[in-house]
Design a protein around this motif. Structure first.
Motif, PDB file in Angstrom:
ATOM      1  N   VAL A 314       0.825  -1.208   0.000  1.00  0.00           N
ATOM      2  CA  VAL A 314       0.000   0.000   0.000  1.00  0.00           C
ATOM      3  C   VAL A 314       0.861   1.260   0.000  1.00  0.00           C
ATOM      4  N   GLU A 315       2.169   1.093  -0.277  1.00  0.00           N
ATOM      5  CA  GLU A 315       3.081   2.219  -0.129  1.00  0.00           C
ATOM      6  C   GLU A 315       3.836   2.613  -1.391  1.00  0.00           C
ATOM      7  N   VAL A 316       4.393   1.659  -2.116  1.00  0.00           N
ATOM      8  CA  VAL A 316       5.345   1.968  -3.185  1.00  0.00           C
ATOM      9  C   VAL A 316       4.838   1.480  -4.532  1.00  0.00           C
ATOM     10  N   ALA A 317       4.900   2.379  -5.542  1.00  0.00           N
ATOM     11  CA  ALA A 317       4.540   2.036  -6.918  1.00  0.00           C
ATOM     12  C   ALA A 317       5.683   2.435  -7.834  1.00  0.00           C
ATOM     13  N   ALA A 318       6.151   1.484  -8.645  1.00  0.00           N
ATOM     14  CA  ALA A 318       7.238   1.741  -9.593  1.00  0.00           C
ATOM     15  C   ALA A 318       8.435   2.398  -8.913  1.00  0.00           C
ATOM     16  N   GLY A 319       8.727   1.942  -7.700  1.00  0.00           N
ATOM     17  CA  GLY A 319       9.876   2.448  -6.980  1.00  0.00           C
ATOM     18  C   GLY A 319       9.669   3.782  -6.285  1.00  0.00           C
ATOM     19  N   ARG A 320       8.475   4.367  -6.399  1.00  0.00           N
ATOM     20  CA  ARG A 320       8.194   5.664  -5.783  1.00  0.00           C
ATOM     21  C   ARG A 320       7.222   5.494  -4.628  1.00  0.00           C
ATOM     22  N   TYR A 321       7.477   6.213  -3.535  1.00  0.00           N
ATOM     23  CA  TYR A 321       6.567   6.153  -2.393  1.00  0.00           C
ATOM     24  C   TYR A 321       5.353   7.021  -2.692  1.00  0.00           C
ATOM     25  N   VAL A 322       4.189   6.402  -2.793  1.00  0.00           N
ATOM     26  CA  VAL A 322       2.989   7.139  -3.192  1.00  0.00           C
ATOM     27  C   VAL A 322       1.843   7.000  -2.194  1.00  0.00           C
ATOM     28  N   GLY A 323       1.971   6.119  -1.222  1.00  0.00           N
ATOM     29  CA  GLY A 323       0.846   5.877  -0.314  1.00  0.00           C
ATOM     30  C   GLY A 323       1.222   5.992   1.134  1.00  0.00           C
ATOM     31  N   GLY A 324       0.886   4.969   1.892  1.00  0.00           N
ATOM     32  CA  GLY A 324       1.156   4.948   3.325  1.00  0.00           C
ATOM     33  C   GLY A 324       0.368   3.821   3.959  1.00  0.00           C
ATOM     34  N   THR A 325       0.910   3.259   5.028  1.00  0.00           N
ATOM     35  CA  THR A 325       0.197   2.185   5.721  1.00  0.00           C
ATOM     36  C   THR A 325      -1.118   2.692   6.284  1.00  0.00           C
ATOM     37  N   GLY A 326      -1.085   3.888   6.883  1.00  0.00           N
ATOM     38  CA  GLY A 326      -2.311   4.522   7.366  1.00  0.00           C
ATOM     39  C   GLY A 326      -3.082   3.642   8.326  1.00  0.00           C
ATOM     40  N   GLY A 327      -4.406   3.731   8.236  1.00  0.00           N
ATOM     41  CA  GLY A 327      -5.254   2.982   9.159  1.00  0.00           C
ATOM     42  C   GLY A 327      -5.827   1.709   8.581  1.00  0.00           C
ATOM     43  N   ALA A 328      -5.369   1.323   7.373  1.00  0.00           N
ATOM     44  CA  ALA A 328      -5.970   0.164   6.709  1.00  0.00           C
ATOM     45  C   ALA A 328      -5.923  -1.092   7.567  1.00  0.00           C
ATOM     46  N   ALA A 329      -4.746  -1.396   8.125  1.00  0.00           N
ATOM     47  CA  ALA A 329      -4.630  -2.619   8.922  1.00  0.00           C
ATOM     48  C   ALA A 329      -5.522  -2.562  10.152  1.00  0.00           C
ATOM     49  N   ASP A 330      -5.582  -1.404  10.796  1.00  0.00           N
ATOM     50  CA  ASP A 330      -6.428  -1.258  11.985  1.00  0.00           C
ATOM     51  C   ASP A 330      -7.889  -1.566  11.652  1.00  0.00           C
TER      52      ASP A 330
END
Length: 419
Positions: A314-330
């Protein structure tokens, strides 16, 4: 004693912010625009200042301001995306629920808080305005609290209010709150949303993540009845569902009749609704016991890619950081424990176009970190269908994941699975 500044142009931040201090501020619609703009404008006089920025829209978060400001965040969403692409964003990998502790102590302890507040109520206390997420627990722990009191910010109801004595510097402003507009939906988004809508029973409690896809899912729930909301954020689409009588919260197990959120992330459509609707409440939404107690909690989040076993990047696309872990797992874990709950990860089956064609987002091996473990995998949705992975072995999971991959990539995935 609270110091009051009647004219924001007279605010001298060098009196309150030391070189090397860490400044944190509200995100989304709760961003104190006057204060962040002042920070950027006075950055040279301040010397080197560290900033923790959540989902931001401010003009203060820009690469050219990194001469005297440094930025860290849990996400590359919003204005942070430009910083990330320029290699100027220091990512803090963490679950959203950990942010109060991370910013409350240790190397990322917030020294100064910037808040955007409404005018004081009849009792002289201040509501939190448009967010009660990770900054609220830091009030009283940070050395300095600077509040922008804006007469155009509505006083959305919540459990936490501030006394004047909890504010060190109060700056009077009058301007529209920050807005975070959504993005247009694609045909693929619509197809995915139709599948997800079929997983939402009447009376369910909703949690939605950031992005265009969860927003499209909400637009496909107009035919549902008595939905509730217990979400880290709400958007314009939630406001529209309340207006349409779809979201009533009538069957919620906790917070019945209330739309509970930690943050407003939308435009004037949402802000105007929150200004008059007493059912919208700002609360900490991270408590796992409360999430598990909700009736049929359906958590809808997106991912960049998901592998054949269900773990998701949920964080990296094509080597670029575009997302974040955020609250999804919670929230996915809360939905998994909720009676009748459905933990959903929705994503298009492919991404990007080039001479080589599209790249599959259902993959044999993740190209980035596994922000969501396969133990937390629930229901994965693409435009090609629904893969319910709950209770399945690895072999059965691979079969279902390949079935929802793009047809052009299924043979390669089957070969990878066989090997």
């Amino acid at each position: 004693m609270t110091e009051e500044v009647g004219d924001a142009t007279e605010l001298d931040l060098t009196r309150y912010i030391r070189p090397g201090a860490l400044v944190a501020w509200g995100q989304g619609c709760a961003e104190p625009l006057t204060l962040t703009e002042a920070l950027a404008g006075q950055r040279q006089q301040l010397g080197g200042v560290r900033c923790f920025s959540g989902i931001s829209t401010t003009a203060a978060v820009r690469p050219e301001h990194c001469d005297y400001l440094s930025f860290s965040s849990y996400t590359a969403a919003g204005a942070n995306r430009v910083l990330s692409e320029a290699g100027l964003l220091d990512i803090v990998p963490c679950h959203y629920s950990q942010l109060p502790d991370i910013l409350g102590r240790g190397p990322l302890r917030a020294d100064v808080l910037f808040l955007a507040l409404p005018q004081a109520g009849p009792d002289g206390t201040f509501g939190l305005g448009l967010a009660a997420d990770y900054l609220a627990p830091l009030i009283g722990r940070a050395s300095t609290v600077i509040a922008e009191v804006n007469d155009q910010v509505p006083d959305v109801g919540g459990d936490r209010r501030l006394s004047r004595g909890e504010i060190d510097v109060l700056v009077r402003t009058s301007r529209p709150p920050a807005e975070y507009p959504g993005k247009p939906a694609s045909d693929v988004d619509i197809a995915i949303a139709e599948h997800v809508a079929g997983l939402v029973p009447d009376g369910a409690t909703l949690q939605v993540g950031i992005g265009s896809l969860p927003a499209v899912v909400l637009r496909h729930l107009r035919g549902h009845r008595d939905l509730g909301v217990h979400s880290g954020m709400i958007t314009d689409e939630i406001a529209e569902l309340i207006e349409a009588g779809v979201v009533t919260g009538a069957r919620k197990s906790a917070g019945r009749g209330l739309t509970v959120t930690g943050l407003l992330l939308g435009t004037s459509t949402l802000i105007s609704r929150a200004a008059v609707d007493k059912s919208i409440r700002l609360r900490d939404t991270r408590d796992q016991a409360v999430l598990a107690a909700q009736h049929a909690l359906v958590a809808v989040n997106s991912a960049i890619e998901v592998d054949l076993t269900g773990q998701a990047n949920v964080e990296v696309a094509a080597g670029r950081y575009v997302g974040g872990t955020g609250g999804a797992a919670d929230f996915l874990r809360g939905a998994a424990r909720s009676a009748g709950g459905v933990p959903v990860i929705a994503l298009p089956s492919t991404a990007g176009r080039s001479a080589a064609g599209t790249a599959s987002r259902i993959v044999a091996r993740l190209s980035g970190p596994a922000g969501l473990s396969r133990a937390d995998a629930g229901v994965i949705v693409t435009e090609y269908g629904v893969a319910d992975l709950r209770g399945l072995s690895l072999v059965r999971r691979r079969e279902r994941m390949i079935a929802i991959a793009h047809p052009d990539h299924r043979a390669a995935l089957e070969s990878a699975a066989a090997n």
